[in-house]
Design a protein around this motif. Sequence first.
Motif, short mmCIF file in Angstrom:
data_model
loop_
_atom_site.label_atom_id
_atom_site.label_comp_id
_atom_site.label_asym_id
_atom_site.label_seq_id
_atom_site.Cartn_x
_atom_site.Cartn_y
_atom_site.Cartn_z
N GLN A 34 0.71 -1.33 -0.38
CA GLN A 34 0.02 -0.08 0.38
C GLN A 34 0.77 1.29 -0.09
O GLN A 34 0.60 2.29 -0.04
CB GLN A 34 -1.18 0.32 1.17
N ASP A 35 2.21 1.40 0.30
CA ASP A 35 3.28 2.01 0.15
C ASP A 35 3.42 2.86 -1.22
O ASP A 35 4.20 3.52 -1.91
CB ASP A 35 3.88 2.01 1.10
N ALA A 36 3.04 2.01 -2.07
CA ALA A 36 3.19 2.44 -3.72
C ALA A 36 3.16 3.76 -4.25
O ALA A 36 4.06 4.09 -5.06
CB ALA A 36 2.69 1.38 -4.16
N PRO A 37 2.77 4.41 -3.71
CA PRO A 37 2.34 5.45 -4.62
C PRO A 37 2.81 6.19 -3.26
O PRO A 37 3.83 7.41 -4.78
CB PRO A 37 0.33 6.74 -3.42
N ALA A 38 4.03 6.22 -2.55
CA ALA A 38 4.68 6.65 -2.23
C ALA A 38 6.15 7.00 -3.15
O ALA A 38 6.92 7.46 -3.13
CB ALA A 38 5.22 6.59 -0.88
N LEU A 39 6.08 5.31 -3.54
CA LEU A 39 7.22 5.44 -4.84
C LEU A 39 7.15 5.28 -5.48
O LEU A 39 8.21 5.95 -6.10
CB LEU A 39 7.20 3.84 -3.86
N VAL A 40 5.93 6.35 -6.16
CA VAL A 40 5.77 5.98 -7.37
C VAL A 40 6.03 7.87 -7.58
O VAL A 40 6.63 7.96 -8.57
CB VAL A 40 4.16 5.83 -8.12
N GLN A 41 5.42 8.51 -6.41
CA GLN A 41 6.02 10.02 -5.70
C GLN A 41 7.38 10.40 -5.89
O GLN A 41 8.35 11.28 -6.49
CB GLN A 41 4.73 10.53 -5.41
N ALA A 42 8.47 8.94 -5.48
CA ALA A 42 9.77 9.62 -5.36
C ALA A 42 10.24 9.10 -6.51
O ALA A 42 11.32 10.77 -7.10
CB ALA A 42 10.34 8.64 -4.55
N CYS A 43 9.63 8.85 -7.54
CA CYS A 43 10.53 8.39 -8.80
C CYS A 43 10.14 9.75 -10.32
O CYS A 43 10.50 10.01 -11.02
CB CYS A 43 9.91 7.40 -9.28
N LEU A 44 9.33 11.05 -9.61
CA LEU A 44 9.13 12.11 -10.06
C LEU A 44 9.49 12.83 -9.18
O LEU A 44 9.27 13.95 -9.92
CB LEU A 44 7.24 11.95 -9.90
N ASP A 45 10.06 13.17 -7.91
CA ASP A 45 10.46 14.51 -7.70
C ASP A 45 11.77 14.25 -7.68
O ASP A 45 12.72 13.73 -8.18
CB ASP A 45 10.90 13.76 -6.35
N PRO A 46 12.02 15.80 -8.63
CA PRO A 46 13.87 16.09 -9.14
C PRO A 46 14.36 15.80 -9.00
O PRO A 46 15.93 14.78 -9.28
CB PRO A 46 13.32 17.00 -10.55
N ASP A 47 14.55 16.16 -7.13
CA ASP A 47 15.70 16.17 -6.35
C ASP A 47 16.41 14.70 -6.51
O ASP A 47 17.12 13.74 -6.61
CB ASP A 47 15.38 16.46 -5.26
N ILE A 48 15.34 13.33 -6.45
CA ILE A 48 15.38 12.25 -6.59
C ILE A 48 15.34 11.50 -7.36
O ILE A 48 16.68 10.55 -7.49
CB ILE A 48 14.21 11.24 -5.10
N ARG A 49 15.65 12.08 -8.55
CA ARG A 49 15.80 11.03 -9.53
C ARG A 49 17.55 11.61 -10.19
O ARG A 49 17.74 10.85 -10.33
CB ARG A 49 14.82 11.84 -10.73
#
Length: 215
Positions: A35-50
């Motif tokens: 159920q944490d998948a949305p946070a991981l999807v969001q992380a992959c879109l974040d410019p700094d994390i990317r």
Amino acid sequence: MTDIPPVVAPGRLAALAQPSFALPGGLVLRPWAAQDAPALVQACLDPDIRHWNRPGLLSPEQARERIAAWEDRRLAERAVMWAVAPAEGGLPVGLIGLADFDLPGGSAEFLYWLLPAGRGSGAMAPAVDRVSSWAFEELGLHRLRITHSVANPASCRIAAKAGFPLEGTMRGALLHADGWHDEHLHARLRTDPVPPPAQAARDAVRRKVTRSSVL
């Protein structure tokens, strides 16, 4: 020639249950769940994390598959990943993990990131310290390292606060979207003293847990 026994015996990591840990600021470290998948999807879109972590884009289904794969990697003794999440429930605001395990040699490497909702919380340095304590005392590792681009001073500050002194600079060590980056190498040994900021954070969590158990 005398054989050197492994620092950590094969099977030791897989046999340990993955623990959860309290952190300052109302956060916890816990295993990732589907159920944490949305946070991981969001992380992959974040410019700094990317920019600093190169996670690649994930669909919700791919994120759930990756979370399931992390448990497989833990059982294969290749990595252990924790979610940095609100203690009262809710989606993770960050990730911390250990990977690149060399159990016979007694070492592993940290990786971590925070979403905007978790930045400025001061949680990552205590998280690094707490996972380090587990890796040294429960798993039995001898050396942990943190590497990061020299252009990422935030990671440098986290490493220093968590008791990982700078050992040197690795030239052209990692390819980012904007080219090759030199990287700092930080490390902490099992025999190193706990740094005062990390000890203060540990004590604060212990006091909070003690008060909660009394109430």
